[in-house]
Write an enzyme that holds these catalytic residues in place. Sequence first.
Site, PDB file in Angstrom:
ATOM      1  N   ASP A 173      27.731  36.008  45.792  1.00  0.00           N
ATOM      2  CA  ASP A 173      26.740  36.839  45.106  1.00  0.00           C
ATOM      3  C   ASP A 173      26.487  38.389  45.787  1.00  0.00           C
ATOM      4  OD1 ASP A 173      23.045  37.381  45.260  1.00  0.00           O
ATOM      5  OD2 ASP A 173      24.326  38.001  43.638  1.00  0.00           O
TER       6      ASP A 173
ATOM      7  N   THR B 287      39.101  43.892  45.157  1.00  0.00           N
ATOM      8  CA  THR B 287      39.497  42.542  45.032  1.00  0.00           C
ATOM      9  C   THR B 287      40.601  42.078  43.930  1.00  0.00           C
ATOM     10  OG1 THR B 287      37.282  42.140  43.911  1.00  0.00           O
ATOM     11  CG2 THR B 287      37.360  41.072  46.070  1.00  0.00           C
TER      12      THR B 287
ATOM     13  N   ASP C 104      35.304  45.084  32.313  1.00  0.00           N
ATOM     14  CA  ASP C 104      34.913  43.859  32.643  1.00  0.00           C
ATOM     15  C   ASP C 104      33.497  43.355  32.074  1.00  0.00           C
ATOM     16  OD1 ASP C 104      35.139  41.896  35.979  1.00  0.00           O
ATOM     17  OD2 ASP C 104      35.024  41.305  33.914  1.00  0.00           O
TER      18      ASP C 104
ATOM     19  N   THR D  60      34.787  54.582  43.941  1.00  0.00           N
ATOM     20  CA  THR D  60      33.687  55.407  42.944  1.00  0.00           C
ATOM     21  C   THR D  60      32.476  54.508  42.878  1.00  0.00           C
ATOM     22  OG1 THR D  60      34.870  54.429  41.110  1.00  0.00           O
ATOM     23  CG2 THR D  60      35.493  56.491  41.779  1.00  0.00           C
TER      24      THR D  60
ATOM     25  N   THR E 208      42.182  36.106  35.610  1.00  0.00           N
ATOM     26  CA  THR E 208      41.594  36.265  36.803  1.00  0.00           C
ATOM     27  C   THR E 208      40.250  35.765  37.022  1.00  0.00           C
ATOM     28  OG1 THR E 208      41.167  38.541  36.569  1.00  0.00           O
ATOM     29  CG2 THR E 208      43.217  37.798  37.556  1.00  0.00           C
ATOM     30  N   SER E 209      39.478  35.703  35.591  1.00  0.00           N
ATOM     31  CA  SER E 209      38.149  35.227  35.836  1.00  0.00           C
ATOM     32  C   SER E 209      37.571  35.074  34.284  1.00  0.00           C
ATOM     33  CB  SER E 209      37.044  36.293  36.558  1.00  0.00           C
ATOM     34  OG  SER E 209      37.228  37.393  35.851  1.00  0.00           O
TER      35      SER E 209
ATOM     36  N   ASP F  25      42.783  44.265  43.140  1.00  0.00           N
ATOM     37  CA  ASP F  25      43.997  44.726  43.541  1.00  0.00           C
ATOM     38  C   ASP F  25      44.742  43.859  44.519  1.00  0.00           C
ATOM     39  OD1 ASP F  25      42.280  48.016  43.625  1.00  0.00           O
ATOM     40  OD2 ASP F  25      43.294  47.017  41.864  1.00  0.00           O
TER      41      ASP F  25
ATOM     42  N   ASN G 134      41.411  40.146  33.460  1.00  0.00           N
ATOM     43  CA  ASN G 134      40.323  39.342  33.445  1.00  0.00           C
ATOM     44  C   ASN G 134      40.020  38.901  31.823  1.00  0.00           C
ATOM     45  OD1 ASN G 134      38.840  41.496  32.068  1.00  0.00           O
ATOM     46  ND2 ASN G 134      38.655  42.062  34.148  1.00  0.00           N
ATOM     47  N   GLN G 135      39.076  38.121  31.527  1.00  0.00           N
ATOM     48  CA  GLN G 135      38.934  37.671  30.106  1.00  0.00           C
ATOM     49  C   GLN G 135      38.554  38.863  29.215  1.00  0.00           C
ATOM     50  OE1 GLN G 135      35.724  34.543  29.503  1.00  0.00           O
ATOM     51  NE2 GLN G 135      35.054  35.556  27.618  1.00  0.00           N
TER      52      GLN G 135
END
Lengths: 311, 275
Positions: free
Chosen positions: A221, A227, A116, A45, A180-181, A229, A144-145
Site C-alpha cells: 500500500d 521500481t 499506467d 517528479t 509487469t503488472s 526501472d 505494464n497492462q
Amino acid sequence: MECRVLSIQSHVVRGYVGNKSATFPLQVLGFEVDSINSVQFSNHTGYAHWKGQVLTAEELNELYEGIKLNKVNHYDYILTGYSRDTSFLEMVVDIIKELKEANPSLVYVCDPVMGDHGAMYVPEYLLPVYRDKVVPLADILTPNQFEAELLTGRKITTEEDAVEVMDLLHKMGPKTVVLTSSDLPSKRGDQFLVALGSQTIVKPDGTNTSQKICIDIPKVDAVFVGTGDLFAALLLAWTHHHPKDLKAACEKTVSVMHHVIKRTITYAHELAGPGKRPSPAQLELRMVQSKADIENPAIVVEAKVLQKSSH
Amino acid sequence: MECRVLSIQSHVVRGYVGNKSATFPLQVLGFEVDSINSVQFSNHTGYAHWKGQVLTAEELNELYEGIKLNKVNHYDYILTGYSRDTSFLEMVVDIIKELKEANPSLVYVCDPVMGDHGAMVRTPPTFQVMDLLHKMGPKTVVLTSSDLPSKRGDQFLVALGSQTIVKPDGTNTSQKICIDIPKVDAVFVGTGDLFAALLLAWTHHHPKDLKAACEKTVSVMHHVIKRTITYAHELAGPGKRPSPAQLELRMVQSKADIENPAIVVEAKVLQKSSH
C-alpha cells in the site's frame, strides 16, 4: 563475466529512478554499465519540487559519437526507460540499430514507459514511435497492462486476453515479454496482483514455441517510483543468467523487488511515524541497503508455467 | 549506517573517473550517494577522442535549489574533485557553506585537482607543507603521492598523511604517517577520484586513526590497480602498451576488495608534534 550494458535513462541527484535505479544493481551483479543520462534532475517528479536539465537528441548523438570514435561502441545489452521526447527516442533508435549492426547478438531491453492505470503520462505522440520504431528492435519488453494495450490496440480483461496480447507483442519484435503488472484477479485474493511473462523459444525442428508464466505478487500500500526501472535492470541481469528459463529469471527478479520494497516501506514508516503517510523523499528505494538481496536473492515467489503453445 | 554523501564530480558514459569512480565504492560500503554531474562526457580526456557537455554554475545552482526546496539539503559528507571553471567552483563553495550551516558536523572531502609532476621552484619540507595546509583549514591532509625517495627503493613512491587531534587539555597535536606504495608502470585515470572516495569511507570508520584509514584506502587502491593492469595486459597482448580504454579501472570486479580489503601496506607513524 565480461558483459557491457549501455543504459540510456534519467539521472537524479537524489534518489533512485532511471540510471540511479538501474546502475547499482547491475554493477553489483558484475555488469559493466555505461550510462548516458538523458536528463539530470534534482529528484524525481513525484516530489513537491524538481529542477534540472534535459539532454537534447543532438547532445545524445554527440556522446555516442565520442564512444564510436574511440571504437568502443560494442555492447552486449542496451537498456532504455522513460522518455518524453520523440526526437530523442528516434536518436535512441538510430543508435540501437547501429549497435546491433556492430554486434548482432546484442540484446535490447526496452521498458516502453507511457503510462499506467488507464492514463498516459507521456505525450500521446510517443505511442506511434514506440509501436512502429522502438518495439520492433526490442528483444525483451517490460510493458505494464496499459502499455501492452496501447501497443497492441487490444484490451486485457482475462488471462486469455493477456496471452493473446503477449503473442501479438512477440510478432512485433521481442522474443521475451513481461507484463509487469495487470488488473487481472489473482487466485490468491485481492492482496495480490498478477504479472505474466512469455518467451518464444525455437525448437530443434525449427518451429517456434513459447513458455508462458504468471506470478502472483503481494500488493504493497504505497506509491513507489523507480521500481519499474529496477525491475527492467534486474530482468536484464537474471535473463542473462537464465536465457531460456523465464520462470527462474522472473522469480529472482520479483523476489529482489519484494525484498527492496519491503525494506523501503518499513524504513519509510519508521521515518514518517505512526499513522502518517510517508513522503516521496521517505519512500526512496533502500537500494544500497539491499545489496545482499540483489546479489543473492532468497526466492519468495513461485511462477506458474501456464502452457506451451506452438505457432 | 545512515550516511549521505553529496558528490559533485564529472560523469563519463564509459569508464571510471569522477562520479563514476567514486559512487560505486561508496554505495558498496553502504553510503547513500547523491551525485551532481559537473559534466557528461563520453569518456575521460586521455582517450584519442572525447565528446560531451558541461554543467554551468547556474545549472548547478538549479539542481541544488531543487534539493533545497524539498528540504532534503542535509548531508554528512561532501566530495569534490576535478573542475576547470572558476564560476562553477565558486558556486560549489556557496553550496558547501550553506550545507555546513545546515549541518555543522558536515565533513568536506576535497581533492584540489590542479596538476601533477610539475616543477616547483622551492618547496618547504613536507611536514611543514602539511602543517601549513592544516592552518589553512583541513584537519586531515593526505599527500597522495610525492617524489620523495622511499627507504624501500625506487620501485616505491611515498605518500604522507597528517591529522590534527584535539587533546583532552584542549591543545592540538597531530599524528603524521607515511606509506611506501609500490609503483606501477602505467598511467591510470580516475585513481585519485577513487582514492578520495575510499578515504572518505575509511576515515568515516576510523575518524581518529589516520593510519588505519590510509592502510585500508591504499590497500584497496593496490588491489584495484593490480587487477586493472593484469587485465589490461591480457587485452593488449604481449609487448604492447595497453590503451586508455584497456586501462579503465576494474571497478565492479573489485567489489570484494572494496568491501573487505586485505591489508597489504603498513603506514609508519612518524611523530606526534604539539603546536
